[in-house]
Design a protein around this motif. Sequence first.
Motif, PDB file in Angstrom:
ATOM      1  N   LEU A 142       0.816  -1.219   0.000  1.00  0.00           N
ATOM      2  CA  LEU A 142       0.000   0.000   0.000  1.00  0.00           C
ATOM      3  C   LEU A 142       0.853   1.275   0.000  1.00  0.00           C
ATOM      4  O   LEU A 142       0.392   2.329  -0.419  1.00  0.00           O
ATOM      5  CB  LEU A 142      -0.960   0.005   1.193  1.00  0.00           C
ATOM      6  CG  LEU A 142      -2.121  -0.989   1.092  1.00  0.00           C
ATOM      7  CD1 LEU A 142      -2.779  -1.195   2.460  1.00  0.00           C
ATOM      8  CD2 LEU A 142      -3.150  -0.549   0.056  1.00  0.00           C
ATOM      9  N   THR A 143       2.091   1.175   0.466  1.00  0.00           N
ATOM     10  CA  THR A 143       2.965   2.351   0.500  1.00  0.00           C
ATOM     11  C   THR A 143       3.995   2.325  -0.619  1.00  0.00           C
ATOM     12  O   THR A 143       4.850   3.202  -0.703  1.00  0.00           O
ATOM     13  CB  THR A 143       3.694   2.450   1.865  1.00  0.00           C
ATOM     14  OG1 THR A 143       4.445   1.246   2.094  1.00  0.00           O
ATOM     15  CG2 THR A 143       2.708   2.651   2.997  1.00  0.00           C
ATOM     16  N   TYR A 144       3.917   1.320  -1.489  1.00  0.00           N
ATOM     17  CA  TYR A 144       4.826   1.208  -2.627  1.00  0.00           C
ATOM     18  C   TYR A 144       4.561   2.384  -3.568  1.00  0.00           C
ATOM     19  O   TYR A 144       3.409   2.742  -3.811  1.00  0.00           O
ATOM     20  CB  TYR A 144       4.553  -0.122  -3.345  1.00  0.00           C
ATOM     21  CG  TYR A 144       5.651  -0.617  -4.251  1.00  0.00           C
ATOM     22  CD1 TYR A 144       6.686  -1.412  -3.764  1.00  0.00           C
ATOM     23  CD2 TYR A 144       5.640  -0.315  -5.614  1.00  0.00           C
ATOM     24  CE1 TYR A 144       7.673  -1.888  -4.598  1.00  0.00           C
ATOM     25  CE2 TYR A 144       6.623  -0.793  -6.458  1.00  0.00           C
ATOM     26  CZ  TYR A 144       7.645  -1.583  -5.940  1.00  0.00           C
ATOM     27  OH  TYR A 144       8.628  -2.054  -6.775  1.00  0.00           O
ATOM     28  N   ALA A 171      -8.534   9.371   3.082  1.00  0.00           N
ATOM     29  CA  ALA A 171      -8.771   9.517   4.525  1.00  0.00           C
ATOM     30  C   ALA A 171      -7.522   9.959   5.285  1.00  0.00           C
ATOM     31  O   ALA A 171      -7.617  10.752   6.230  1.00  0.00           O
ATOM     32  CB  ALA A 171      -9.274   8.192   5.097  1.00  0.00           C
ATOM     33  N   LEU A 172      -6.350   9.447   4.873  1.00  0.00           N
ATOM     34  CA  LEU A 172      -5.130   9.669   5.655  1.00  0.00           C
ATOM     35  C   LEU A 172      -4.117  10.598   5.006  1.00  0.00           C
ATOM     36  O   LEU A 172      -3.176  11.035   5.662  1.00  0.00           O
ATOM     37  CB  LEU A 172      -4.437   8.318   5.928  1.00  0.00           C
ATOM     38  CG  LEU A 172      -5.231   7.263   6.685  1.00  0.00           C
ATOM     39  CD1 LEU A 172      -4.455   5.957   6.744  1.00  0.00           C
ATOM     40  CD2 LEU A 172      -5.576   7.746   8.094  1.00  0.00           C
ATOM     41  N   GLY A 173      -4.268  10.854   3.710  1.00  0.00           N
ATOM     42  CA  GLY A 173      -3.255  11.647   3.006  1.00  0.00           C
ATOM     43  C   GLY A 173      -2.105  10.762   2.572  1.00  0.00           C
ATOM     44  O   GLY A 173      -2.301   9.598   2.207  1.00  0.00           O
ATOM     45  N   LEU A 181       1.223   6.059   8.532  1.00  0.00           N
ATOM     46  CA  LEU A 181       1.727   4.677   8.614  1.00  0.00           C
ATOM     47  C   LEU A 181       1.260   3.998   9.893  1.00  0.00           C
ATOM     48  O   LEU A 181       0.868   2.837   9.882  1.00  0.00           O
ATOM     49  CB  LEU A 181       3.264   4.660   8.564  1.00  0.00           C
ATOM     50  CG  LEU A 181       3.922   4.552   7.204  1.00  0.00           C
ATOM     51  CD1 LEU A 181       5.432   4.691   7.345  1.00  0.00           C
ATOM     52  CD2 LEU A 181       3.580   3.221   6.531  1.00  0.00           C
ATOM     53  N   THR A 182       1.310   4.732  11.000  1.00  0.00           N
ATOM     54  CA  THR A 182       0.873   4.189  12.289  1.00  0.00           C
ATOM     55  C   THR A 182      -0.613   3.829  12.243  1.00  0.00           C
ATOM     56  O   THR A 182      -1.013   2.739  12.672  1.00  0.00           O
ATOM     57  CB  THR A 182       1.134   5.213  13.422  1.00  0.00           C
ATOM     58  OG1 THR A 182       2.521   5.551  13.419  1.00  0.00           O
ATOM     59  CG2 THR A 182       0.757   4.644  14.774  1.00  0.00           C
TER      60      THR A 182
END
Length: 197
Positions: A142-144, A171-173, A181-182
């Motif tokens: 998901l962060t790739y 939702a999170l930017g 990430l947290t």
Amino acid sequence: MKPEKEVTAHSSRITHNMHATICDLITDLVQNSIEANAKEITLNVEETKTNLKVVIADNGKGMSAETLEKAKDPFWSDGLKHKHRKVGLGLPFLFQTSEMTGGNAQIESEESVGTTVAFNLDQTNVDLPMFGNFTTAMITLLTYGFDGNLKIERSVDSKSYTVSKQELQEALGDLNDLESLTLLKQFIETNEEEING
């Protein structure tokens, strides 16, 4: 410390230890979709006590029938995706794992349309690799760094959840931001606990 399994000279065993877990394999296969310039990727992971079913579908550049056959060979690489890598182990490892464990795997691909990889593995087979840490694998994907959307559909028996990279970003930017990430980790861990509980 456990001794590593002996690597034999037989090509059918050569990729045996390349992926430590099923989650490593899933990560590798989804990254193939990302590197094929897919804008939409769906990952479906369904578990029961006896079966693990995984389907990865994308709308990337796809492959010709000839390239698809070559892609199943661990000693072939197109030299484009990984310029310094001479072998490609994702698909060969998938076919070897399914063969070794009494499962099955299929891949369908069409140039300029996309690729679908699907496999079923017998959860009761003693040779099946460990499943691994799904939360870590999903955070990695998901962060790739890619512009497209990854939709993850996950179920264990009758419990399920769905998560979309696009919706998470709304939702999170920035998902690589420490606070995001947290929250992302907590969100996936909570869902995993609920469906595995």
